[in-house]
Write an enzyme that holds these catalytic residues in place. Structure first.
Site, PDB file in Angstrom:
ATOM      1  N   ASN A   1       0.656  -1.104   0.024  1.00  0.00           N
ATOM      2  CA  ASN A   1       0.014   0.122   0.012  1.00  0.00           C
ATOM      3  C   ASN A   1       0.764   1.344   0.203  1.00  0.00           C
ATOM      4  OD1 ASN A   1      -2.676  -1.343   0.356  1.00  0.00           O
ATOM      5  ND2 ASN A   1      -1.851  -1.927   2.316  1.00  0.00           N
ATOM      6  N   TYR A   2       2.146   1.273   0.228  1.00  0.00           N
ATOM      7  CA  TYR A   2       2.720   2.579   0.523  1.00  0.00           C
ATOM      8  C   TYR A   2       3.890   2.816  -0.308  1.00  0.00           C
ATOM      9  CZ  TYR A   2      -0.235   3.720   4.615  1.00  0.00           C
ATOM     10  OH  TYR A   2      -1.523   3.992   5.265  1.00  0.00           O
ATOM     11  N   MET A   3       4.829   1.724  -0.747  1.00  0.00           N
ATOM     12  CA  MET A   3       6.089   1.878  -1.561  1.00  0.00           C
ATOM     13  C   MET A   3       5.584   1.855  -2.877  1.00  0.00           C
ATOM     14  SD  MET A   3       8.489  -0.392   1.200  1.00  0.00           S
ATOM     15  CE  MET A   3       8.340  -1.816   0.154  1.00  0.00           C
TER      16      MET A   3
END
Length: 525
Positions: free
Chosen positions: A472-474
DNA sequence: CGTATGGACTCAGAAACGTACTC
DNA sequence: CGAGTACGTTTCTGAGTCCATAC
């Protein structure tokens, strides 16, 4: 089951609910009074006022528990082939529900009835989540598309809509929280999902060119006389530097957790000369505990915001997420609190990932995990320590000790053999040559080194969840580009699901840099 | 304008499941 | 080679974010 020591017959409906409770005997939930109370209230409603069962304490669910355990064991004992066949049959039966015209569907199954399991101290835990019927389901299909046949004879859909401004395929009201919905969406691998994922990362990447001036701006505002402006500045600082979530208001019938804007005074304490101690329950009731050295103005501001407030009062009393986000919009189009989390996570990955040319493939993937871990720590992504962790550690340690003894024996023998004396520890008929011993010694050293490393990595990661940040973030383009530069097969870092989810990122240039905001960064807001 | 509510989407860890590894 | 285990993958569904709209 037994009631007051005697067998009792239940209707299928009553028994189904009893079973939901019975199978949870050995879980944490079963020991929580709120869970038991909520279950009993809902079950009692089904049993009716005149039922034989009047007291939960007199219920003995053991027979149901044992039956369930036996069923589980039976399933486990099935041969691999039987299991495979069963799985194939199920997949075949479900295939017609798993696709829409353009892509795969993510969650095409409706949630089965069960007991609600909230995270943390959720006031609704244990409540009965009733069965969903076609009458609960709203479908969203094309205007000309034929209405899917209702699979339950005699039933019909709640509603059929034709809304092409949303992505959901169907929804129903959550039986626990009737004002909320459960949606059926497209699969992660869908191009539609990929497109919005890419937009998310592009937006975060756009922050690169703005971040310096944003930081300058909120730093200046630390000294603002206007309390709201000062609170906005400090909150933005926390969201930016500590990757805190925005922190929307929550109702009393939800677990008591907070994010930045909803922090209470007791969640942050001052530790002179300039440290802040954070301790609160965040999303999913995961504890955020951190000690941070901050600049003097932030320290003073927090001191002021806490002044004269009793426990339970908002630290940022002039603030909520909409005010904060409205302010962030002035810096950049579409900027919200969560964009900082994506930006800082991706930034961290890119800056942590070293250019490990010349390293072995294993070393390179280890380097990736290390960088991934830094991101997970930043985002406070945690997992519970696995049940057997300490036992596994002990076994590994014992194994290492064993290898070390072996190493010493090999070393002594090598010494003897070199001096032309017979080895002490070798039991072989033909004594080993010095060469053989040296080779074995080197192998043992390598095994010890590897196991020692594995051990420390395992201990290091026992509470850190790497998956969430990866999914979800990188920005996947950072990973793909890095792999290309280092000749690492992408399959070494992305599994099948991630490969499909990040299909949109696969043909990125090897020299892609998240922090060099060339692509789209100069668009006017 | 501020605030409440509805609505739609992303993000979250645990549990279930499958598979590779070890002894 | 078979059983047991450790570990990665998939599924599940709860818990957030944030926008639009109404009052």
């Amino acid at each position: 089951m037994l009631y007051n020591g005697r067998p009792i017959d239940l209707t299928p409906e009553e028994e189904e609910i009893a079973t939901m409770f019975a199978v949870m005997k050995d879980t944490d939930y079963a020991t929580k009074p709120v869970f038991v109370k909520n279950f009993w209230e809902d079950w009692k409603k089904v049993l009716g006022p005149k039922h034989v069962i009047q007291k939960l304490e007199l219920c003995d669910f053991t027979p149901i528990f044992d039956w369930h355990a036996a069923e589980k064991e039976k399933k486990k004992q099935m041969s691999a082939e039987e299991k495979k066949q069963l799985k194939e049959e199920k997949a075949k039966a479900e295939e017609r529900y798993a696709w829409v015209l353009i892509d795969g569907v993510g969650n095409f199954r409706v949630e089965p009835p069960g007991l609600f399991r909230g995270r943390g101290e959720h006031p609704k835990m244990g409540k009965l989540k009733r069965r969903i019927f076609p009458e609960d389901i709203v479908l969203n299909i094309g205007k000309e598309a034929p209405v899917p046949e209702c699979p339950l004879p005699g039933h019909k859909w709640k509603e059929v809509r034709h809304d092409n401004t949303v992505t959901w395929l169907a929804f129903w009201n959550d039986p626990i929280n009737v004002k909320e919905f459960k949606y059926v969406f497209l699969h992660q691998s869908s191009s539609l999902k990929g497109k919005s994922d890419e937009e998310k990362y592009d937006k975060a990447r756009k922050l690169t060119s703005k971040i310096d001036s944003i930081r300058e701006s909120y730093t200046k505002d630390f000294k603002e006389k206007d309390v709201e402006a000062r609170q906005i500045a400090v909150a933005t600082y926390l969201i930016d530097r500590l990757a805190l979530r925005a922190g929307n208001e929550k109702d009393d019938d939800e677990a008591d957790t907070v994010g930045c804007c909803s922090l209470k005074v007791e969640h942050v304490s001052l530790s002179p000369p300039n440290s802040l101690e954070f301790d609160f329950l965040g999303k999913d009731s995961i504890r955020y505990q951190n000690s941070v050295v901050v600049n003097e103005e932030v320290y003073d501001a927090i001191h002021d915001f806490k002044k004269g407030k009793k426990e339970g009062v908002d630290l940022f009393d002039r603030l909520d997420t909409s005010k904060l986000n409205a302010h962030l919009k002035k810096y950049m189009q579409g900027l919200t609190a969560k964009v900082f989390r994506t930006y800082n996570a991706s930034y961290t990955l890119e800056t942590q990932l070293k250019e490990t040319l010349g390293a072995t493939l294993n070393e390179k993937t280890a380097e990736y995990s290390r960088a991934n871990k830094e991101v997970a720590i930043l985002c406070n992504h945690q997992r519970t320590v696995s049940k057997g962790h300490s036992a596994q550690m002990e076994r590994l340690e014992a194994k290492i000790a064993e290898l070390k003894t072996l190493r010493e024996e090999l070393a002594t023998d090598l010494g003897k053999v070199k001096k032309g004396k017979p080895p002490v520890h070798s039991t072989a008929k033909r004594p080993p040559t010095a060469e053989q011993l040296e080779k074995k010694l080197a192998q043992t050293d390598a095994r010890i080194a590897k196991m020692t490393l594995d051990l420390s990595v395992k201990e290091d990661l026992k509470t850190v969840a790497l998956g969430t940040s990866k999914i979800n973030y990188m920005d996947p383009r950072i990973t793909v580009a890095w792999c290309k530069r280092h000749e690492i097969p992408i399959e070494k870092v992305f599994n099948k699901s991630l490969l499909a989810k990040f299909a949109w990122a696969m043909n990125v240039e090897p020299n892609f840099r998240f922090c060099e905001a060339d692509g789209g960064a100069d668009e006017d807001p």
